[in-house]
Design a protein around this motif. Structure first.
Motif, short mmCIF file in Angstrom:
data_model
loop_
_atom_site.label_atom_id
_atom_site.label_comp_id
_atom_site.label_asym_id
_atom_site.label_seq_id
_atom_site.Cartn_x
_atom_site.Cartn_y
_atom_site.Cartn_z
N MET A 178 0.78 -1.18 -0.04
CA MET A 178 -0.10 0.09 0.06
C MET A 178 0.90 1.29 0.05
N LEU A 179 0.72 2.14 -0.97
CA LEU A 179 1.38 3.52 -1.15
C LEU A 179 0.29 4.59 -0.75
N ASP A 180 0.21 5.05 0.24
CA ASP A 180 -0.74 6.13 0.35
C ASP A 180 -0.20 7.93 0.61
N ALA A 181 -0.92 8.70 0.12
CA ALA A 181 -0.36 9.87 0.06
C ALA A 181 -0.72 10.74 1.48
N ASP A 182 0.23 11.46 1.77
CA ASP A 182 0.17 12.17 2.89
C ASP A 182 -1.06 13.11 3.12
N HIS A 183 -1.11 14.23 2.40
CA HIS A 183 -2.01 15.09 2.37
C HIS A 183 -3.37 14.86 1.59
N ASP A 184 -4.08 13.59 1.99
CA ASP A 184 -5.14 13.11 1.31
C ASP A 184 -6.27 12.54 2.04
N ALA A 185 -7.26 12.88 2.06
CA ALA A 185 -8.57 12.63 2.73
C ALA A 185 -8.77 11.08 2.61
N MET A 186 -8.32 10.27 1.45
CA MET A 186 -8.78 8.95 1.17
C MET A 186 -7.67 7.84 2.20
N ARG A 187 -6.54 8.65 2.81
CA ARG A 187 -5.71 8.01 3.54
C ARG A 187 -6.06 7.42 4.76
N ALA A 188 -7.39 7.98 5.29
CA ALA A 188 -8.04 7.34 6.49
C ALA A 188 -8.75 5.97 6.32
N SER A 189 -9.32 5.86 4.89
CA SER A 189 -9.77 4.55 4.13
C SER A 189 -8.45 3.63 4.13
N GLY A 190 -7.44 4.13 3.63
CA GLY A 190 -6.21 3.24 3.26
C GLY A 190 -5.86 2.74 4.75
N ALA A 191 -5.62 3.37 5.77
CA ALA A 191 -5.30 3.04 7.03
C ALA A 191 -6.28 1.87 7.59
N ARG A 192 -7.59 2.24 7.66
CA ARG A 192 -8.65 1.31 8.23
C ARG A 192 -8.43 0.12 7.06
N PHE A 193 -8.36 -0.10 6.00
CA PHE A 193 -8.31 -1.22 5.14
C PHE A 193 -6.95 -1.91 5.62
N ALA A 194 -5.80 -1.36 5.88
CA ALA A 194 -4.65 -1.75 6.24
C ALA A 194 -4.83 -2.76 7.39
N ASP A 195 -5.55 -2.11 8.61
CA ASP A 195 -5.82 -2.65 9.82
C ASP A 195 -6.68 -4.12 9.46
N GLU A 196 -7.66 -3.80 8.65
CA GLU A 196 -8.34 -5.02 8.35
C GLU A 196 -7.72 -6.26 7.78
N LEU A 197 -6.76 -5.93 6.88
CA LEU A 197 -6.00 -6.92 6.23
C LEU A 197 -5.17 -7.31 7.11
N ARG A 198 -4.49 -6.83 8.06
CA ARG A 198 -3.48 -7.23 9.04
C ARG A 198 -4.39 -8.05 10.14
N GLY A 199 -5.63 -7.63 10.24
CA GLY A 199 -6.43 -8.51 11.36
C GLY A 199 -6.81 -9.90 10.83
N ALA A 200 -6.82 -9.86 9.38
CA ALA A 200 -6.87 -11.11 8.70
C ALA A 200 -5.62 -12.05 8.53
N SER A 201 -4.38 -11.54 9.21
CA SER A 201 -3.10 -12.19 9.00
C SER A 201 -2.52 -11.90 7.55
N THR A 202 -2.74 -10.94 6.82
CA THR A 202 -2.44 -10.61 5.45
C THR A 202 -1.19 -9.89 5.63
N PRO A 203 0.00 -10.52 4.84
CA PRO A 203 1.21 -9.55 5.00
C PRO A 203 0.86 -8.10 4.49
N VAL A 204 1.24 -7.11 5.02
CA VAL A 204 0.80 -5.80 4.37
C VAL A 204 2.27 -5.00 4.63
N GLU A 205 2.45 -4.43 3.79
CA GLU A 205 3.86 -3.17 3.59
C GLU A 205 2.92 -1.93 3.35
N ARG A 206 3.12 -1.11 4.10
CA ARG A 206 2.27 0.03 3.91
C ARG A 206 3.27 1.35 3.90
#
Length: 277
Positions: A216-244
């Motif tokens: 996952m590559l997110d932008a710093d000044h971006d409203a969508m970063r909140a969705s990216g952060a939440r989705f990364a947490d969801e993936l990690r919660g399912a034991s998915t290897p995530v590099e963000r």
């Protein structure tokens, strides 16, 4: 590099694709690198294969030794103008039409024996994640992607409200990417409340077990970063290897600006990560 335009069978007719060959493959590799199936952004309702976020990204990755297939997936309705583009062979369709077309493309490539990583930017990242979730248990012969690349995507039908993230947004994006505006675009794409709850439209908030490894590559000044952060947490919660990574100081759509250091940084990361699958 001269890319090749073609089409693959889809559920609503042929799906246009564009193939970019690797211009300098690594001679030390024992196996060919996987093909990256790449999806441009545009809020689900605009842009095409010629925008830099598709063409420049694919050309640069090809120069990094990575083969790429970009997909001219089915665009959705224009927010507030649902009657625009309702006719013709590539008429606009609500979700899950784009998802279903990309599933067909990935499955067709797998049937040809290609190893596939799927990825996309912004709306394309949402579609890529939804397709990966659909294919994670296999649809067709070995169709599940080896990995997923998600650039500044949003994955939830309703944008998560994070005040600190929203305060970081600069310029015209404070209006065009205001939560109400993004939510309106999502409603237009989904078509109905039932469509918005369909994981083929928005995978966030739905089970993601057995999801492929994800960059996952997110932008710093971006409203969508909140969705990216939440989705990364969801993936990690399912034991998915995530590099963000959140690129410091970056703004949304940095892959649409090929002359910037953010573009170069992101493409380098995508090329290296994908080649390791």
């Amino acid at each position: 590099m001269t890319p090749t335009d073609a089409s693959l069978p889809g559920p609503h007719g042929p799906v246009p694709v564009r193939r970019y060959r690797a211009t300098d493959p690594d001679p030390t590799r024992r196996t060919a690198p996987p093909t990256l199936v790449w999806l441009h952004g545009g809020g689900f309702f605009r842009e095409d294969l010629d925008q830099p976020e598709a063409d420049a990204v694919a050309r640069t990755l090809g120069d990094h030794g990575l083969p790429v297939v970009t997909v001219d997936y089915r665009l959705g309705p224009v927010p507030g103008l649902p009657r625009v583009g309702r006719t013709g062979p590539r008429r606009r369709l609500s979700a899950p039409a784009a998802h279903d077309e990309v599933v067909a493309v990935v499955t067709a490539l797998a049937e040809r024996g290609e190893r596939v990583v799927i990825g996309g930017a912004s709306a394309g990242a949402c579609i890529a994640a939804a397709v990966a979730a659909t294919l994670r248990h296999g649809t067709g012969p070995d169709a599940a992607p080896l990995g997923v690349v998600l650039a500044y995507g949003f994955f939830h039908a309703r944008l998560p409200r994070d005040r600190a993230v929203l305060r970081s947004v600069r310029g015209h994006r404070r209006l065009t990417h205001a939560p109400w505006a993004l939510d309106a675009a999502n409603r237009a794409y989904a078509g109905t409340a039932q469509g918005a709850a369909d994981p083929r439209a928005f995978p966030g908030g739905h089970p993601v077990d057995a999801f492929p490894p994800t960059l996952m590559l997110d932008a710093d000044h971006d409203a969508m970063r909140a969705s990216g952060a939440r989705f990364a947490d969801e993936l990690r919660g399912a034991s998915t290897p995530v590099e963000r990574h959140v690129l410091p100081g970056s703004r949304h759509a940095f892959l649409n600006r090929p002359a910037t250091s953010d573009f170069a940084d992101a493409v380098d990361r995508i090329a290296a990560w994908t080649a390791d699958r």
